[in-house]
Design a protein around this motif. Structure first.
Motif, short mmCIF file in Angstrom:
data_model
loop_
_atom_site.label_atom_id
_atom_site.label_comp_id
_atom_site.label_asym_id
_atom_site.label_seq_id
_atom_site.Cartn_x
_atom_site.Cartn_y
_atom_site.Cartn_z
N SER A 82 0.82 -1.22 0.00
CA SER A 82 0.00 0.00 0.00
C SER A 82 0.85 1.26 0.00
CB SER A 82 -0.93 0.02 1.21
OG SER A 82 -1.84 -1.03 1.17
N HIS A 85 2.30 1.71 -3.41
CA HIS A 85 1.24 2.14 -4.32
C HIS A 85 0.91 3.61 -4.11
CE1 HIS A 85 -2.90 0.97 -6.25
NE2 HIS A 85 -2.24 1.86 -6.94
N PRO A 120 -5.40 3.43 -2.19
CA PRO A 120 -4.26 2.81 -1.50
C PRO A 120 -3.99 3.41 -0.12
CG PRO A 120 -3.70 3.25 -3.76
CD PRO A 120 -5.02 3.91 -3.51
#
Length: 147
Positions: A82, A85, A120
């Motif tokens: 995450s 991202h 994200p």
């Protein structure tokens, strides 16, 4: 009568499960209702979050606090995915060097609430919360066999 510590552990495990359920339902809302097609990195985050919903749910019912080791591992990896991202969405250095990742670009932002909240980012917050709860549970149950 349950001790206060046992009740705290039970509440923490339930809270971690609730976070995973909200994150799972949120991702399904974005893809199935809003029709946002997930990118490749979104799929990896789903692969890490969806099992947590099942594992933490079962563990919460069974009061199995040993699951915290596994939820810490899954959420720790989820934090890394995450965060990466989010960085390729928001930091120009990472955006310019981001590899192509399929039909939907991982740098795309379906939502951008308040200029920083993206999908994200929401996943990152959920993974961080589950990770912290998992570490706290690990610390509380250290040396206690709860099979």
């Amino acid at each position: 009568m349950e001790s206060k510590s046992a009740k705290n552990q039970e509440n923490m495990l339930f809270f971690a499960w609730a976070i995973s359920v909200i994150a799972t339902l949120g991702s399904l809302y974005f893809s199935e209702i809003k029709q946002f097609e997930p990118c490749e990195l979104c799929w990896y985050q789903r692969i890490l979050m969806y099992p947590l919903t099942i594992l933490l749910g079962i563990a919460s019912v069974k009061k199995y606090y040993g699951i915290s080791l596994y939820s810490a591992v899954f959420s720790g990896i989820g934090i890394c995915v995450s965060l990466y991202h989010y960085l390729i969405q928001k930091v120009p250095f990472f955006t310019s060097s981001a590899p192509a990742c399929g039909r939907v670009p991982c740098t795309g932002q379906y939502i951008n609430w308040f200029g920083f909240i993206t999908i994200p980012f929401l996943a990152l917050i959920a993974f961080i919360m589950i990770f912290i709860i998992s570490l706290l549970l690990l610390r509380m149950t250290k040396g206690v066999d709860r099979t």
